[in-house]
Design a protein around this motif. Structure first.
Motif, PDB file in Angstrom:
ATOM      1  N   ARG A 168       0.838  -1.189   0.000  1.00 42.50           N
ATOM      2  CA  ARG A 168       0.000   0.000   0.000  1.00 42.50           C
ATOM      3  C   ARG A 168       0.882   1.251   0.000  1.00 42.50           C
ATOM      4  NH1 ARG A 168      -5.370  -1.873  -0.697  1.00 42.50           N
ATOM      5  NH2 ARG A 168      -5.920   0.324  -0.551  1.00 42.50           N
ATOM      6  N   GLY A 169       0.428   2.312   0.663  1.00 44.83           N
ATOM      7  CA  GLY A 169       1.132   3.585   0.590  1.00 44.83           C
ATOM      8  C   GLY A 169       2.523   3.532   1.173  1.00 44.83           C
ATOM      9  N   LEU A 170       3.369   4.414   0.667  1.00 43.29           N
ATOM     10  CA  LEU A 170       4.736   4.495   1.149  1.00 43.29           C
ATOM     11  C   LEU A 170       4.845   5.498   2.279  1.00 43.29           C
ATOM     12  CD1 LEU A 170       5.014   3.305  -1.797  1.00 43.29           C
ATOM     13  CD2 LEU A 170       7.302   4.295  -1.768  1.00 43.29           C
ATOM     14  N   PHE A 196      11.831   5.871  -8.429  1.00 39.14           N
ATOM     15  CA  PHE A 196      11.970   4.808  -7.441  1.00 39.14           C
ATOM     16  C   PHE A 196      12.633   3.574  -8.031  1.00 39.14           C
ATOM     17  CE2 PHE A 196       9.471   6.239  -3.797  1.00 39.14           C
ATOM     18  CZ  PHE A 196       8.852   7.349  -4.335  1.00 39.14           C
ATOM     19  N   GLY A 197      13.369   2.865  -7.155  1.00 38.73           N
ATOM     20  CA  GLY A 197      13.884   1.569  -7.525  1.00 38.73           C
ATOM     21  C   GLY A 197      12.835   0.497  -7.301  1.00 38.73           C
ATOM     22  N   TYR A 235       1.584  13.529  -7.915  1.00 45.10           N
ATOM     23  CA  TYR A 235       2.160  12.473  -8.737  1.00 45.10           C
ATOM     24  C   TYR A 235       1.260  11.238  -8.728  1.00 45.10           C
ATOM     25  CZ  TYR A 235       6.330  15.203  -7.417  1.00 45.10           C
ATOM     26  OH  TYR A 235       7.227  16.214  -7.171  1.00 45.10           O
ATOM     27  N   TYR A 260       1.543   7.082  -9.585  1.00 49.57           N
ATOM     28  CA  TYR A 260       2.419   5.950  -9.855  1.00 49.57           C
ATOM     29  C   TYR A 260       1.560   4.694  -9.973  1.00 49.57           C
ATOM     30  CZ  TYR A 260       6.295   8.851  -8.041  1.00 49.57           C
ATOM     31  OH  TYR A 260       7.216   9.848  -7.822  1.00 49.57           O
ATOM     32  N   GLN A 277       1.932   0.459  -9.417  1.00 50.25           N
ATOM     33  CA  GLN A 277       2.783  -0.579  -8.841  1.00 50.25           C
ATOM     34  C   GLN A 277       2.138  -1.931  -9.070  1.00 50.25           C
ATOM     35  OE1 GLN A 277       3.374  -0.605  -4.553  1.00 50.25           O
ATOM     36  NE2 GLN A 277       5.469  -1.351  -4.818  1.00 50.25           N
ATOM     37  N   LEU A 289       7.734   1.157  -8.125  1.00 50.45           N
ATOM     38  CA  LEU A 289       6.767   2.169  -8.537  1.00 50.45           C
ATOM     39  C   LEU A 289       7.099   2.655  -9.940  1.00 50.45           C
ATOM     40  CD1 LEU A 289       6.518   2.191  -5.388  1.00 50.45           C
ATOM     41  CD2 LEU A 289       5.791   4.554  -5.633  1.00 50.45           C
ATOM     42  N   VAL A 315      -1.795  -1.617  -8.124  1.00 45.58           N
ATOM     43  CA  VAL A 315      -2.117  -0.588  -7.143  1.00 45.58           C
ATOM     44  C   VAL A 315      -1.700   0.755  -7.735  1.00 45.58           C
ATOM     45  CG1 VAL A 315      -1.662   0.326  -4.837  1.00 45.58           C
ATOM     46  CG2 VAL A 315      -1.821  -2.149  -5.186  1.00 45.58           C
ATOM     47  N   LEU A 371      -0.927   4.520  -6.946  1.00 47.22           N
ATOM     48  CA  LEU A 371      -0.537   5.346  -5.804  1.00 47.22           C
ATOM     49  C   LEU A 371      -0.453   6.807  -6.216  1.00 47.22           C
ATOM     50  CD1 LEU A 371       2.234   2.966  -4.513  1.00 47.22           C
ATOM     51  CD2 LEU A 371       0.226   3.586  -3.199  1.00 47.22           C
ATOM     52  N   PHE A 405       2.469  10.024   0.561  1.00 49.85           N
ATOM     53  CA  PHE A 405       1.758   9.078  -0.286  1.00 49.85           C
ATOM     54  C   PHE A 405       0.383   8.768   0.281  1.00 49.85           C
ATOM     55  CE2 PHE A 405       4.263   7.247  -3.711  1.00 49.85           C
ATOM     56  CZ  PHE A 405       5.499   7.816  -3.472  1.00 49.85           C
ATOM     57  N   GLY A 406      -0.537   8.530  -0.629  1.00 52.58           N
ATOM     58  CA  GLY A 406      -1.834   8.007  -0.251  1.00 52.58           C
ATOM     59  C   GLY A 406      -1.760   6.506  -0.082  1.00 52.58           C
ATOM     60  N   PRO A 407      -2.830   5.895   0.393  1.00 51.92           N
ATOM     61  CA  PRO A 407      -2.842   4.452   0.640  1.00 51.92           C
ATOM     62  C   PRO A 407      -2.980   3.628  -0.635  1.00 51.92           C
ATOM     63  CG  PRO A 407      -4.962   5.382   1.189  1.00 51.92           C
ATOM     64  CD  PRO A 407      -4.076   6.542   0.844  1.00 51.92           C
ATOM     65  N   GLY A 408      -3.309   4.296  -1.743  1.00 51.08           N
ATOM     66  CA  GLY A 408      -3.416   3.585  -3.004  1.00 51.08           C
ATOM     67  C   GLY A 408      -4.810   3.080  -3.295  1.00 51.08           C
ATOM     68  N   THR A 409      -5.061   2.850  -4.574  1.00 50.72           N
ATOM     69  CA  THR A 409      -6.273   2.174  -5.037  1.00 50.72           C
ATOM     70  C   THR A 409      -5.837   0.873  -5.685  1.00 50.72           C
ATOM     71  OG1 THR A 409      -7.578   4.177  -5.450  1.00 50.72           O
ATOM     72  CG2 THR A 409      -8.188   2.187  -6.665  1.00 50.72           C
ATOM     73  N   ARG A 410      -6.372  -0.226  -5.162  1.00 47.40           N
ATOM     74  CA  ARG A 410      -6.046  -1.533  -5.732  1.00 47.40           C
ATOM     75  C   ARG A 410      -7.072  -1.847  -6.808  1.00 47.40           C
ATOM     76  NH1 ARG A 410      -2.732  -5.182  -3.484  1.00 47.40           N
ATOM     77  NH2 ARG A 410      -2.944  -4.189  -1.438  1.00 47.40           N
TER      78      ARG A 410
END
Lengths: 112, 114
Positions: free
Chosen positions: A41-43, A102-103, B33, B35, B37, B43, B89, B91, B105-110
């Motif tokens: 999830r989020g970073l 990012f890596g 931004y 991204y 993943q 990312l 996901v 982000l 960062f947000g928690p993301g949308t899966r």
């Protein structure tokens, strides 16, 4: 292509041991950041180190930066099971770009 | 203060349908931004906004992907005619200005495309 590349890809250690992760990059940078990610999830931002800094500490975290070798390392001392996560480095300033790149990350597993 | 929020948290859709993903950045952050993943991967940069403008769209994988930002705040990432390879996901991150400050960062949308 990836600017930052973490090494190793995966690391498995016992609780209490130290964990060292490395990041290499290709072009000059303004700063380098380390992030942590749990469960895809989020970073979460850990540390930012600027190009004119060589070492930085935050709690059990120690980050070094060697601009001559274009590399950075993240050391987690006295690891805990809760440190289990993926760790990413991100660089910016590549070719004037302001986009953090990012890596692929290091997957750290700390066994209790 | 409030961090970056994203909605929905999870989205399951059928191949060929359009989806919209939303990002609410940290208040006052001018840079935003997106991204992508994929499972077990790093990312992949998609697009970033400085204010409401998108100086760099180079990461968008195809013309099925588009994004907009309004009021220097909310951003929407739209994927048209979704494909199974779009499953990932997504982000969103924001920073005070482009590239010079740490990103939140947000928690993301899966997203899962069946």
């Amino acid at each position: 292509s990836q600017q930052g590349e973490e090494d190793p890809q995966a690391l498995s250690i016992q609780e209490g041991e130290n964990a060292t992760m490395n990041c290499s990059y290709k072009t000059s940078i303004n700063n380098l950041q380390w992030y942590r990610q749990n469960s895809g999830r989020g970073l979460v931002h850990l540390i930012l180190i600027r190009s004119n800094e060589r070492e930085k500490h935050s709690g059990r975290l120690r980050v070094t930066l060697d601009t001559s070798k274009k590399s950075s390392s993240l050391l987690i001392t006295a690891s805990r099971a809760a440190d289990t996560a993926s760790y990413f480095c991100a660089t910016d300033g590549q070719g004037g770009s302001y986009i953090p790149t990012f890596g692929r990350g290091t997957s750290l597993i700390v066994h209790p | 203060g409030a961090g970056v929020s994203q909605s929905p948290s999870n989205k399951v859709t059928e191949k060929g349908k359009d989806v919209e993903l939303r990002c609410d950045p940290i208040s006052g952050h001018t840079a935003l931004y997106w991204y992508r993943q994929r499972l077990g991967q790093g990312l992949e940069f998609l697009i970033y906004f400085q204010g409401n403008s998108a100086p760099d769209k180079s990461g968008l994988p195809s013309d099925r992907f588009s994004a907009e930002r309004t009021g220097e705040s909310v951003s929407t990432l739209t994927i048209q005619r979704t494909q199974q390879e779009d499953s990932a996901v997504y982000l969103c991150a924001s920073s005070q200005d482009a590239g010079r400050a740490r990103q939140g960062f947000g928690p993301g949308t899966r997203l899962l495309v069946l």
